[in-house]
Scaffold this active site. Structure first.
Site, short mmCIF file in Angstrom:
data_model
loop_
_atom_site.label_atom_id
_atom_site.label_comp_id
_atom_site.label_asym_id
_atom_site.label_seq_id
_atom_site.Cartn_x
_atom_site.Cartn_y
_atom_site.Cartn_z
N ASP A 66 -0.41 5.05 0.95
CA ASP A 66 -0.62 6.34 1.80
C ASP A 66 -1.11 5.47 3.04
O ASP A 66 -2.24 4.24 3.52
CB ASP A 66 -1.51 7.11 2.09
N ASP A 71 1.16 -1.06 -0.11
CA ASP A 71 -0.61 0.36 0.02
C ASP A 71 0.71 1.34 0.11
O ASP A 71 2.00 1.31 0.07
CB ASP A 71 -1.07 0.32 1.20
N ASP A 108 -2.27 -0.67 6.02
CA ASP A 108 -2.81 -0.65 7.01
C ASP A 108 -4.11 -1.04 7.32
O ASP A 108 -4.27 -0.31 8.11
CB ASP A 108 -2.12 1.69 7.20
#
Length: 211
Positions: free
Chosen positions: A8, A6, A164
């Site tokens: 961001d 990922d 996240d």
């Protein structure tokens, strides 16, 4: 080995730049500024969801959505690293992962902006591919973009996904990849489905993948 990451909240924190872009575009439309706290809360939803949430006063249909999204993306691209920086330890971790396999960024951020962001942060050369939110008809948690990229790169070995959010963990599960939760990111508690591994610092990711 192929490792998906990922962007961001995993490799960098871009909330400030994205939030400031929201208010610059609102100003051009004679709309009052949002508080930075509110604006920052809108930026991890994908571009269409961000646009709808950040500019509800001027969006009545899909044509409006596309026009405002285009304005937002152009402004954001022009300010993509005003405040955005890699999290500490990310650069060396990415170099280590790239030395033992293929590294692909899988993000909801548009591909063009993601590429420029990685370039400006001086880690684009470590990346074998970028999957943006507009790269395929489907995005997270769909495994289809991941499988397509693995096929393009000819990678049939171990599969990893680091992120996240719950969407990252679900994408990993759907793809049959081992999942790593980046605990330093935007989400303060481990998402469900629970990850296979929890990384407290970026160097943990490299150790998990190596071992």
């Amino acid at each position: 080995m192929i490792a998906f990451f990922d962007l961001d909240g995993t490799l960098e924190d871009s909330r400030q730049d994205m939030a400031l872009s929201i208010n610059r575009v609102r100003e051009t439309k004679s709309l009052p500024a949002l508080s930075l706290e509110v604006a920052r809360s809108l930026v991890n939803r994908g571009m269409d969801a961000l646009t709808e949430a950040a500019f509800p006063e001027i969006i009545e249909n899909q044509t409006d959505l596309k026009k405002v999204r285009a304005l937002y993306e152009e402004d954001y691209l022009s300010h993509v690293v005003d405040h955005t920086r890699l999290y500490d330890g990310i650069s060396s971790m990415l170099q280590g992962v790239a030395s033992i396999g293929r590294l692909v960024v899988y993000t909801n951020k548009p591909e063009r902006i993601s590429r420029e962001l990685l370039k400006r942060l001086q880690v684009l050369e470590t990346v074998s591919g970028i999957i943006g939110g507009d790269s395929f008809p489907e995005s997270k948690p769909s495994p289809i973009p991941m499988q397509t990229m693995a096929d393009r790169l000819g990678e049939t070995g171990a599969r990893w996904m680091t992120g996240d959010t719950a969407a990252d963990m679900q994408a990993a599960r759907n793809f049959g990849a081992r999942s790593i939760w980046a605990s330093w990111g935007y989400i303060s508690s481990a998402p469900k489905p629970f990850p296979d591994f929890v990384a407290k610092v970026p160097s943990d990711v490299l150790e998990f993948i190596r071992n």
